[in-house]
Structure formats: C-alpha cells, structure tokens
Design a protein around this motif. Structure first.
Motif, mmCIF file in Angstrom:
data_model
loop_
_atom_site.group_PDB
_atom_site.id
_atom_site.type_symbol
_atom_site.label_atom_id
_atom_site.label_comp_id
_atom_site.label_asym_id
_atom_site.label_seq_id
_atom_site.Cartn_x
_atom_site.Cartn_y
_atom_site.Cartn_z
ATOM 1 N N PHE A 219 -30.874 92.918 -16.190
ATOM 2 C CA PHE A 219 -29.556 92.390 -15.889
ATOM 3 C C PHE A 219 -28.289 93.213 -15.947
ATOM 4 O O PHE A 219 -27.402 92.413 -15.292
ATOM 5 C CB PHE A 219 -29.480 91.211 -16.828
ATOM 6 N N LYS A 220 -28.346 94.330 -16.521
ATOM 7 C CA LYS A 220 -26.946 95.071 -16.369
ATOM 8 C C LYS A 220 -26.489 95.426 -15.040
ATOM 9 O O LYS A 220 -25.315 95.496 -14.797
ATOM 10 C CB LYS A 220 -27.210 96.229 -17.118
ATOM 11 N N ILE A 221 -27.266 94.953 -13.881
ATOM 12 C CA ILE A 221 -26.851 95.115 -12.467
ATOM 13 C C ILE A 221 -25.948 93.954 -12.283
ATOM 14 O O ILE A 221 -24.827 94.187 -11.453
ATOM 15 C CB ILE A 221 -28.261 95.188 -11.478
ATOM 16 N N VAL A 222 -26.135 92.733 -12.702
ATOM 17 C CA VAL A 222 -25.390 91.675 -12.497
ATOM 18 C C VAL A 222 -24.040 91.648 -13.399
ATOM 19 O O VAL A 222 -22.957 91.652 -12.803
ATOM 20 C CB VAL A 222 -26.181 90.355 -13.121
ATOM 21 N N THR A 223 -24.190 92.248 -14.375
ATOM 22 C CA THR A 223 -22.947 92.569 -15.413
ATOM 23 C C THR A 223 -22.278 93.627 -14.790
ATOM 24 O O THR A 223 -20.875 93.548 -14.824
ATOM 25 C CB THR A 223 -23.343 93.027 -16.791
ATOM 26 N N ALA A 224 -22.613 94.809 -14.315
ATOM 27 C CA ALA A 224 -21.826 95.670 -13.662
ATOM 28 C C ALA A 224 -21.302 95.188 -12.292
ATOM 29 O O ALA A 224 -20.006 95.274 -12.149
ATOM 30 C CB ALA A 224 -22.744 96.908 -13.220
ATOM 31 N N SER A 225 -21.949 94.334 -11.606
ATOM 32 C CA SER A 225 -21.384 93.728 -10.440
ATOM 33 C C SER A 225 -20.378 92.839 -10.842
ATOM 34 O O SER A 225 -19.196 92.977 -9.990
ATOM 35 C CB SER A 225 -22.335 92.834 -9.930
ATOM 36 N N ALA A 226 -20.394 92.153 -11.934
ATOM 37 C CA ALA A 226 -19.108 91.198 -12.207
ATOM 38 C C ALA A 226 -18.005 92.080 -12.527
ATOM 39 O O ALA A 226 -16.746 91.676 -12.358
ATOM 40 C CB ALA A 226 -19.683 90.386 -13.372
ATOM 41 N N ALA A 227 -18.036 93.103 -13.393
ATOM 42 C CA ALA A 227 -17.081 94.196 -13.933
ATOM 43 C C ALA A 227 -16.380 94.796 -12.597
ATOM 44 O O ALA A 227 -15.447 94.774 -12.616
ATOM 45 C CB ALA A 227 -17.647 95.289 -14.622
ATOM 46 N N LEU A 228 -17.322 95.325 -11.640
ATOM 47 C CA LEU A 228 -16.496 96.075 -10.725
ATOM 48 C C LEU A 228 -15.769 94.796 -9.735
ATOM 49 O O LEU A 228 -14.977 95.306 -9.117
ATOM 50 C CB LEU A 228 -17.870 96.711 -9.830
ATOM 51 N N THR A 229 -16.347 93.487 -9.756
ATOM 52 C CA THR A 229 -15.718 92.427 -8.744
ATOM 53 C C THR A 229 -14.609 91.937 -9.132
ATOM 54 O O THR A 229 -13.551 91.789 -8.676
ATOM 55 C CB THR A 229 -16.945 91.472 -8.437
ATOM 56 N N TYR A 230 -14.658 91.791 -10.750
ATOM 57 C CA TYR A 230 -13.447 91.067 -11.401
ATOM 58 C C TYR A 230 -12.526 91.874 -12.144
ATOM 59 O O TYR A 230 -11.275 91.407 -12.476
ATOM 60 C CB TYR A 230 -14.022 89.807 -12.008
ATOM 61 N N LYS A 231 -12.998 92.763 -12.729
ATOM 62 C CA LYS A 231 -12.279 93.797 -13.628
ATOM 63 C C LYS A 231 -12.586 95.198 -13.332
ATOM 64 O O LYS A 231 -13.190 95.924 -14.197
ATOM 65 C CB LYS A 231 -12.650 93.347 -15.146
ATOM 66 N N PRO A 232 -12.346 95.692 -12.204
ATOM 67 C CA PRO A 232 -12.517 96.956 -11.686
ATOM 68 C C PRO A 232 -12.071 98.182 -12.572
ATOM 69 O O PRO A 232 -12.586 99.045 -12.622
ATOM 70 C CB PRO A 232 -11.950 97.120 -10.071
ATOM 71 N N GLU A 233 -10.868 97.710 -13.194
ATOM 72 C CA GLU A 233 -10.455 98.754 -14.202
ATOM 73 C C GLU A 233 -11.409 99.415 -15.140
ATOM 74 O O GLU A 233 -11.243 100.556 -15.616
ATOM 75 C CB GLU A 233 -9.015 98.339 -14.762
#
Length: 475
Positions: A219-233
């Motif tokens: 599921f960390k694929i989804v978490t990483a996707s959310a981070a890169l999409t909404y909080k790229p910093e």
C-alpha cells in the motif's frame, strides 16, 4: 340510446388502454429485461436454458493461443459431458457448468453462458449457413486472454500454499494468468459436489478476485503517490527511524523492530520503513490519503466478467484519528483489498498513471463460419496519478528491487520494478505480498502475488513473481 353509446365508448377506451398497456409491458421486457431474465442468477431453474443445454453442444473455452481448456463431448447414451482439460489450474477462472443437474454454473462458464450455448449473434447470413449445413446445434467458442503456459507455471509455484497470483498486461488490461490455491478438479464435481462446496479451505473461492486481505507495505505505493501529488516537498525530507514510532501514545513498530536510522524518502521506500511512512502519511493527512486510495479504486468493486469482491477502505476520521491514519499509511488497519486490485495499483505505475480495465475474454468465435462474434477492446478504467508521479514511483520500485526488500525478484538482463509487503494478520503469521512489473523501461507484464501466512513478502512472494515474469518475457 345515448347512454348505450356512451357506455360502449367507455368500454372501448377501457379495453384500448389495457391493450396498449400490454403492448408497452411486452415491449419493455423485450428491450430492457430480456437479457437480465435470461442470464439471471436463477438461470439454474430457467427451463429455456436447461432445454437449450440439452440440445446444444456447448462451445469450447480456449486460451489466448488456441489451446482447448474446456470442451463438451457426447457420450454413448447421447448425453453431454463437460471436460476440463487443465482442471485445477483454471478451476476458479473457468468455473463449471452444471445447470442440467440443477447445480448452476460459475466463472467464465457463467459469464459467457449464452455465447457457449450459441444464443448470441443475429447475423441472418450466419444463421442461414448454420441451417444449410445442419450444424445449428453447436455453441460458440470463447477465447480467453490467459496464457496456459503461464497459468500452469503460476499454479505450480503456488502448490502447497494458500493464496493467489494475478498477471496482466498493463497497456491493455488483458489478464495473462489468474491462479487461486488451494484448488479443486472440476471434472470430479459430480461425485464430490458436497465435499468441494463445503471445503474448509474454500477451494471454490477465487482468492484472486474475491479474497480480501490487508495490503501491508504494498500500500506504500498509494501513500507515496499521495505524498508526491499533494505534498511533493516530502520527497526531499529525511527521517530518523528508531525501529518504532509513537502516535498518540501508541507504539507502532517496524518489521522485526529494525531501526533504519537516518534515511530519505527513496531509501524509506526501498527498505519499506514503517516509521518513515507513518510520518509521511501523517503529513499527507487523512483527506488526501483517502482521496488517493479512492482514485486507485480501493473503495469499490473491480469490473470484471467473473465475480469480484468489493474492496474495503472505510472513511478516515478527519479529527482525532492519527492512529487510524498511521496504520492506514502502511497498509494496516481496516483496509482490505483483492490481489487483482493490487495488480491494478501496480499497473498504474507501469502505464504512466493509467489503469486499464481488466478483462478475461479475448474474443468469441462461431465455429461453423469461423467469424468473430464478440471481441474485447482495451479501455481506460482509472487515472489515479499523473505521468510524472508514476515515473517517480517507478524509479522507487526499481530501487526496491535493485537494493531494497525486493532483491529476490531480480532477473539478470531485465529491469524489474516492484514492492514487497508483509501484512500483519490476527489469525497467524503475516501474509506475504509482492507486486511488480517488467521490463521497467517498457512494461509488458504486471504480477501480483499473495501467500497467506507466508511471512516476509521479499522472501516468499517475490521469487514467485520473478519466475512468472521471467517465463513470460523470455518465452
């Protein structure tokens, strides 16, 4: 006389209304309810289909290369017998056809029942040709997207284990292999119906599409996707892993309590660090993580010709739900997904952020005229992430196989990308997960593997995926 005429007019109007109501009613059923009634779940009791089954030689089911997987033969007494030539390996996908014995049908046998009975196709030329040739009593043949060789290999790899394998083409959505174990032999259903249907191992259940599991670290694929999409910093942030993290007074540990020390976003993904990804998830927030999960389809049922279970992703509390958010960030908590769903999650990374709609039927062929009656066309299902985010996640999954927890998936000369998962399970040892694809430069195959109570995904599931990917790309 005046009253008589008035009464006649009223009676005429009344019967006219009844007449036109009847026409409207029959028209409605002919246009909108006909197919539903014919193919309803109660078709086991549908006398029309039972009679059709008796007089029609049911069509064959073949793999993508034309190898026969199921066929019907006429026995000495004139009765029809269904043979499954690669029984246990395909049991949950092909299913069975036993309507004639009042036991219904399942799988592809159910989904393409009318095609196999020759009840589709209205081309008058084809119908005339069948009548002239006196071969109108033969059903149509269904060609699957599945590759028998790959299916047999996946089944062999899963022998003695409980779990599932799904392999698909990320560019089209074609399912190349779909295995569920333990399995059963559909050829023995007649004498072993009760034992098979009530098996404690649930052998009839297609774990690939109906098994619901916590996804763990895949599921960390989804978490990483959310981070890169909404909080790229967050991609440029560093983390200090002590082997555990405290969230609202609750201690959540890394796998086997391993302390990874100081590491960046990439390294955290490679080694599947729970502490770092909980911190990432807390920064992303409940709303963003939930939105991304829904974008990937983790709140719905995957559309497919055969039965699928609905994924479960309960809404995250927006206030006071830090522990739930932390657990969700690493694929634990109340999330439940099917192996097919996680194959589609990986396919988004492999296919520039786009998930293609999965399908099992390649085409349906009339065996008399050799014409294609139905043909599946690739179509988009979801588009959860941008191409830029997909490319970044792809690099992370390459790193996870190159130098992280997924090294057992490496294939010499082929760049494999993937993510391991070790999902905690209240009923025993953790479930072992791996999702991956190759070649990473231009992905041709995505594989999702789960082994129930298998332990570490990198040790148990990754080698299975490796062998399937290698066999497909080097055949």
């Amino acid at each position: 006389m005046h009253n008589l005429n008035r009464n006649i007019k009223i009676l005429f109007c009344f019967f006219s209304i009844l007449f036109f109501s009847l026409i409207a009613y029959l028209t409605y059923f002919q246009l909108y309810e006909r197919e539903k009634l014919i193919t309803s779940s109660y078709s086991v009791y549908n006398r029309r289909l039972i009679e059709q089954e008796k007089k029609i030689l049911r069509g064959s089911i073949l793999d993508r290369n034309g190898i026969v997987l199921a066929k019907s033969i006429i026995e000495a007494d004139g009765s029809q017998k269904r043979e499954y030539l690669d029984g246990p390996a395909f049991a949950q996908v092909i299913g069975y056809s036993r309507r004639i014995y009042q036991q219904g049908n399942a799988g592809i046998e159910k989904a393409y029942d009318r095609e196999l009975l020759g009840m589709v196709g209205n081309d008058p030329i084809i119908i005339l040709r069948k009548l002239v040739l006196a071969k109108g009593q033969v059903g149509d043949n269904v060609y699957l997207t599945i590759d028998k060789t790959l299916q047999d290999l996946a089944y062999k790899e899963m022998e003695g284990k409980k779990g599932a394998v799904v392999a698909l083409n990320p560019k089209t959505g074609e399912i190349l292999a779909m295995v569920s174990t333990p399995s059963y032999d559909p050829n023995t259903l007649g004498e072993n119906w009760k034992e098979i249907m009530t098996s404690p191992d649930k052998v009839v259940l297609n774990r690939a599409t109906q098994g619901l599991y916590p996804p763990g670290s895949v599921f960390k694929i989804v978490t990483a996707s959310a981070a890169l999409t909404y909080k790229p910093e967050l991609y440029n942030k560093t983390f200090n892993c002590k082997g555990y993290i405290i969230v609202d007074g609750n201690k959540i540990s890394d796998y086997e309590g391993i302390a990874h020390g100081i590491l960046d976003f990439k390294k955290a993904f490679y080694v599947s660090c729970n502490s770092a990804f909980i911190e990432i998830g807390l920064n992303v927030g409940s709303e963003n993580l939930q939105t991304m999960a829904y974008n990937f389809g983790l709140d719905r049922q995957v559309p497919l010709e055969i039965d699928t279970a609905k994924n479960q992703f309960p809404p995250l509390p927006t206030v006071g739900g830090k522990v739930a958010l932390a657990e969700t960030s690493i694929g634990q908590g109340k999330i439940l997904v099917t192996p097919l769903t996680m194959a589609l999650v990986a396919s988004a990374v492999a296919n520039d952020g786009v998930i293609m709609k999965p399908y099992l039927m390649r085409y349906v062929v009339d065996p008399i005229s050799c014409t294609v009656i139905e043909k599946s066309t690739p179509s988009q299902y979801l588009n959860p992430i941008s191409k830029e985010v997909a490319n970044t996640i792809k690099e992370l999954t390459i790193g996870a196989v190159r130098e992280g927890t997924g090294t057992a998936a490496q294939i010499p000369g082929i760049t494999v990308a993937g993510k391991t998962g070790t999902a905690e399970n209240p009923h025993g040892k953790p479930h072992a997960w791996f999702v991956g694809f190759a070649p990473a430069e231009s992905p041709q195959i995505v594989v999702s593997v789960i082994v129930e109570n298998g332990g570490a995904g990198g040790e148990v599931a990754a080698p299975i995926a490796r062998d399937i990917i290698k066999a497909y790309l080097t055949k």
